[in-house]
Design a protein around this motif. Structure first.
Motif, PDB file in Angstrom:
ATOM      1  N   ALA A   1       0.827  -1.206   0.000  1.00  0.00           N
ATOM      2  CA  ALA A   1       0.000   0.000   0.000  1.00  0.00           C
ATOM      3  C   ALA A   1       0.859   1.253   0.000  1.00  0.00           C
ATOM      4  O   ALA A   1       0.550   2.235  -0.694  1.00  0.00           O
ATOM      5  CB  ALA A   1      -0.926  -0.017   1.214  1.00  0.00           C
ATOM      6  N   GLY A   2       1.964   1.236   0.755  1.00  0.00           N
ATOM      7  CA  GLY A   2       2.828   2.411   0.829  1.00  0.00           C
ATOM      8  C   GLY A   2       3.525   2.710  -0.492  1.00  0.00           C
ATOM      9  O   GLY A   2       3.571   3.875  -0.924  1.00  0.00           O
ATOM     10  N   ILE A   3       4.073   1.686  -1.131  1.00  0.00           N
ATOM     11  CA  ILE A   3       4.730   1.894  -2.435  1.00  0.00           C
ATOM     12  C   ILE A   3       3.725   2.389  -3.460  1.00  0.00           C
ATOM     13  O   ILE A   3       4.023   3.271  -4.283  1.00  0.00           O
ATOM     14  CB  ILE A   3       5.392   0.589  -2.903  1.00  0.00           C
ATOM     15  CG1 ILE A   3       6.537   0.199  -1.968  1.00  0.00           C
ATOM     16  CG2 ILE A   3       5.897   0.715  -4.339  1.00  0.00           C
ATOM     17  CD1 ILE A   3       7.697   1.165  -1.966  1.00  0.00           C
ATOM     18  N   MET A   4       2.502   1.834  -3.433  1.00  0.00           N
ATOM     19  CA  MET A   4       1.467   2.269  -4.372  1.00  0.00           C
ATOM     20  C   MET A   4       1.115   3.744  -4.145  1.00  0.00           C
ATOM     21  O   MET A   4       0.906   4.506  -5.107  1.00  0.00           O
ATOM     22  CB  MET A   4       0.232   1.397  -4.207  1.00  0.00           C
ATOM     23  CG  MET A   4      -0.778   1.547  -5.330  1.00  0.00           C
ATOM     24  SD  MET A   4      -0.219   0.839  -6.892  1.00  0.00           S
ATOM     25  CE  MET A   4      -0.598  -0.889  -6.638  1.00  0.00           C
ATOM     26  N   LEU A   5       1.064   4.176  -2.883  1.00  0.00           N
ATOM     27  CA  LEU A   5       0.784   5.578  -2.593  1.00  0.00           C
ATOM     28  C   LEU A   5       1.900   6.485  -3.090  1.00  0.00           C
ATOM     29  O   LEU A   5       1.649   7.543  -3.686  1.00  0.00           O
ATOM     30  CB  LEU A   5       0.586   5.762  -1.082  1.00  0.00           C
ATOM     31  CG  LEU A   5      -0.766   5.343  -0.518  1.00  0.00           C
ATOM     32  CD1 LEU A   5      -0.730   5.361   1.002  1.00  0.00           C
ATOM     33  CD2 LEU A   5      -1.878   6.271  -1.019  1.00  0.00           C
TER      34      LEU A   5
ATOM     35  N   LEU B   1       1.776   9.494  -5.857  1.00  0.00           N
ATOM     36  CA  LEU B   1       2.189  10.853  -5.510  1.00  0.00           C
ATOM     37  C   LEU B   1       3.377  11.338  -6.335  1.00  0.00           C
ATOM     38  O   LEU B   1       3.545  12.539  -6.535  1.00  0.00           O
ATOM     39  CB  LEU B   1       2.550  10.913  -4.019  1.00  0.00           C
ATOM     40  CG  LEU B   1       1.391  10.680  -3.030  1.00  0.00           C
ATOM     41  CD1 LEU B   1       1.927  10.571  -1.605  1.00  0.00           C
ATOM     42  CD2 LEU B   1       0.360  11.802  -3.127  1.00  0.00           C
ATOM     43  N   SER B   2       4.222  10.404  -6.781  1.00  0.00           N
ATOM     44  CA  SER B   2       5.484  10.789  -7.430  1.00  0.00           C
ATOM     45  C   SER B   2       5.455  10.667  -8.937  1.00  0.00           C
ATOM     46  O   SER B   2       6.363  11.175  -9.607  1.00  0.00           O
ATOM     47  CB  SER B   2       6.631   9.920  -6.893  1.00  0.00           C
ATOM     48  OG  SER B   2       6.712  10.004  -5.487  1.00  0.00           O
ATOM     49  N   LYS B   3       4.483   9.971  -9.512  1.00  0.00           N
ATOM     50  CA  LYS B   3       4.474   9.727 -10.951  1.00  0.00           C
ATOM     51  C   LYS B   3       4.435  11.047 -11.715  1.00  0.00           C
ATOM     52  O   LYS B   3       3.588  11.906 -11.477  1.00  0.00           O
ATOM     53  CB  LYS B   3       3.270   8.868 -11.326  1.00  0.00           C
ATOM     54  CG  LYS B   3       3.267   8.451 -12.798  1.00  0.00           C
ATOM     55  CD  LYS B   3       2.146   7.466 -13.071  1.00  0.00           C
ATOM     56  CE  LYS B   3       2.079   7.106 -14.555  1.00  0.00           C
ATOM     57  NZ  LYS B   3       3.332   6.487 -15.049  1.00  0.00           N
ATOM     58  N   GLY B   4       5.372  11.192 -12.649  1.00  0.00           N
ATOM     59  CA  GLY B   4       5.462  12.395 -13.467  1.00  0.00           C
ATOM     60  C   GLY B   4       6.241  13.517 -12.833  1.00  0.00           C
ATOM     61  O   GLY B   4       6.576  14.492 -13.512  1.00  0.00           O
TER      62      GLY B   4
END
Length: 556
Positions: free
Chosen positions: A188-192, A196-199
């Protein structure tokens, strides 16, 4: 003759005088003594009545005495099922001074105790307590509220937490629980962090994809093991065909199937974009919030929401710290760029963890002293100490990052160790009961003048069955009266609660040579709130000799 009478007449006069003085003194004292039996005020009538069950709460409590009472001295309190006063208002006294009225706010469903301590007009104290019930309140939660066997209708293996020693199977189950919990927070943390960080940080995306894959594999493996072992434990002794009924027909099973489904589709979610990642994470954490202690408490919506916030904050911290550690070992320059973002998010996450954790503890625990009654409380205290250390390490890391330095490896490793310890403790204590387990009272005392037995079952706040047995010597005979009172040790200012006992025919084989037995029982909501109590048995024999026995007990 007259001469003799003349000589003894003064003696008679003096004797008559002393007798007159004695009578003058004795008469009013005798009058007071005989009148004292009826001089004390006695509660004749009350609204609500003792033991009354009401659809709606009363507007006020009314106490009516046979004689005048002093309204400005003493107190009347109405306590809820946590022994907290429901109002701070003062009682009102009508013109006859023989009654008191305490206005009440709107009472919700529950068990309430009326405790009064007043002074009659002749100066004697009068006190007592009784219970009334509003609506149909549920039983107060104890360890049984968190028993999955009861939730799925399979109670063949004892109560929750019945095992006192850690077995090999339990150790394996706890280990799997730790792996599952760590994998859930990591995935769940990596997915969050991906959402938040994509792009925004292209150089971070390969690391997110790599650790996202690790997290999904761990989540699927951990969930499969966790569901299999939990199902095996619940369905022990039942045919394999019943496993399907557990998974498809119970809320517990449906939650586990939902977790398995989310773990399976998680591999494709990261390729579907940020919105899909956020929705998947929210769904995963929401389902897990329904898979724990929060779902067993009331109000359920509030406790589940607080647990969701707790898991969300934990996931941000675990996922971000894992990623920062991986970057620190693999790409120090990228670790330096990611550290400020993690520092800001971690500080907010730890604050939310602390606030939501305190909120959940307040809902779980009737009082802070309950933290010292169970392993759950001990683990929570240890976890709280570790979180405090995390906050200290976080402050030191944040100071370095704000000065433009790389995160210090020693501090990062310490943070990682603390994170691992917290995950282990959290995984274990989320699978054990936060509340102690109530046990029925079964007290028996032998004596030369009397034997006595008191049973209170199941010994929970609310409705209970009360049994009293008394054995008196044959030459004394059966008792004239037997009374059972409950006295609160936590609220010694409250009056005793009298249990209305009724004789019954007892078929148990418990005779004692040279003694005759009398048996009594009652059932009702006479144990209104959890705490420390004293059961007091008062026995009056046919010669009006009183024998009193007391036994302390407690419930949760």
């Amino acid at each position: 003759m007259n001469n003799i009478w003349f000589r003894i007449r003064p003696a008679f006069r003096r004797l008559a005088l002393w007798i007159g003085i004695a009578l003058a003194i004795w008469a009013p004292l005798a009058w007071l003594q005989t009148g004292s039996a009826s001089a004390h005020a006695v509660l004749e009538r009350s609204v609500p009545e003792p033991g009354e069950r009401m659809e709606e709460g009363p507007a006020a409590v009314e106490l009516h005495f046979n004689e005048a009472v002093e309204s400005d001295v003493g107190s009347i309190a109405v306590l809820d099922d946590r022994s907290n006063p429901v109002t701070e208002a003062r009682p009102e006294a009508p013109g006859d001074r023989k009654s008191l009225r305490l206005p009440l706010p709107e009472l919700k469903e529950g068990r309430y105790t009326v405790s009064y301590k007043v002074v009659s007009a002749d100066g004697h104290p009068v006190s007592g307590s009784y219970v009334f019930v509003v609506g149909n309140p549920p039983a107060s939660p104890d360890a049984s509220a968190f028993d999955l066997h009861k939730q799925v209708g399979h109670e063949g293996h004892g109560g929750y937490g019945a095992e006192k020693q850690l077995t090999v199977e339990q150790f394996i189950m706890y280990t799997i629980r730790v792996l599952y919990y760590a994998a859930l927070l990591l995935a769940a943390g990596i997915m969050l962090w991906y959402a938040l960080s994509k792009g925004r940080q292209p150089a971070l995306e390969p690391w997110l994809a790599k650790w996202g894959l690790y997290g999904m594999r761990a989540l699927l493996t951990g969930t499969l093991l966790y569901v299999f072992m939990s199902t095996r434990e619940l369905m022990e002794g039942l045919p394999l065909a019943d496993w399907g009924s557990l998974l498809l027909s119970t809320s517990v099973g449906q939650i586990w199937l939902s977790l398995l489904l989310l773990a399976a589709v998680g591999f494709a979610v990261m390729k579907a974009g940020r919105i899909a990642a956020l929705l998947w994470t929210a769904a995963l954490l929401a389902v897990e919030s329904l898979n724990g202690h929060a779902a067993a408490m009331e109000p359920k919506a509030m406790t589940v929401a607080a647990d969701f916030v707790h898991l969300l904050a934990a996931a941000v911290w675990v996922g971000g710290l894992t990623l920062l550690l991986a970057l620190w070992f693999g790409d120090r320059k990228e670790a330096g760029r990611f550290a400020p973002a993690f520092s800001n998010a971690a500080w907010l996450s730890v604050a939310l963890l602390a606030l939501s954790g305190i909120g959940l503890t307040v809902y779980f625990m009737p009082g802070w002293d309950y933290l010292f009654y169970t392993p759950w409380g001990t683990l929570l205290l240890i976890k709280s100490a570790l979180v405090l250390l995390v906050m200290i390490v976080g402050v030191l890391l944040r100071l370095r990052v704000r000065k433009g330095h790389f995160p210090k490896g020693t501090l990062l490793k310490m943070d990682g160790i603390l994170m691992a310890l917290i995950i282990v403790i959290a995984a274990i204590f989320t699978s054990i009961s936060p509340l102690p387990e109530n046990e029925p009272v079964n007290w028996h005392q032998m004596g030369e003048e009397m034997h006595v037995t008191v049973r209170i079952s199941p010994n929970v706040p609310g409705d209970n069955k009360f049994t009293v047995k008394v054995w008196l010597p044959e030459d004394v005979g059966t008792p004239k009266s037997v009374a059972l009172r409950l006295l609160s040790e936590d609220r010694p200012e409250s009056g005793p609660i009298d249990i209305p006992l009724e004789p019954y025919e007892d078929d148990e084989f418990d005779a004692f040579d040279g003694f005759v037995k009398a048996t009594y029982r009652s059932e009702g909501p006479y144990l209104p709130y959890a705490g420390r109590w004293i059961a007091e048995v008062r026995v009056l024999d046919r010669d009006d000799n009183e024998r009193v026995k007391r036994h302390p007990f407690r419930n949760y």
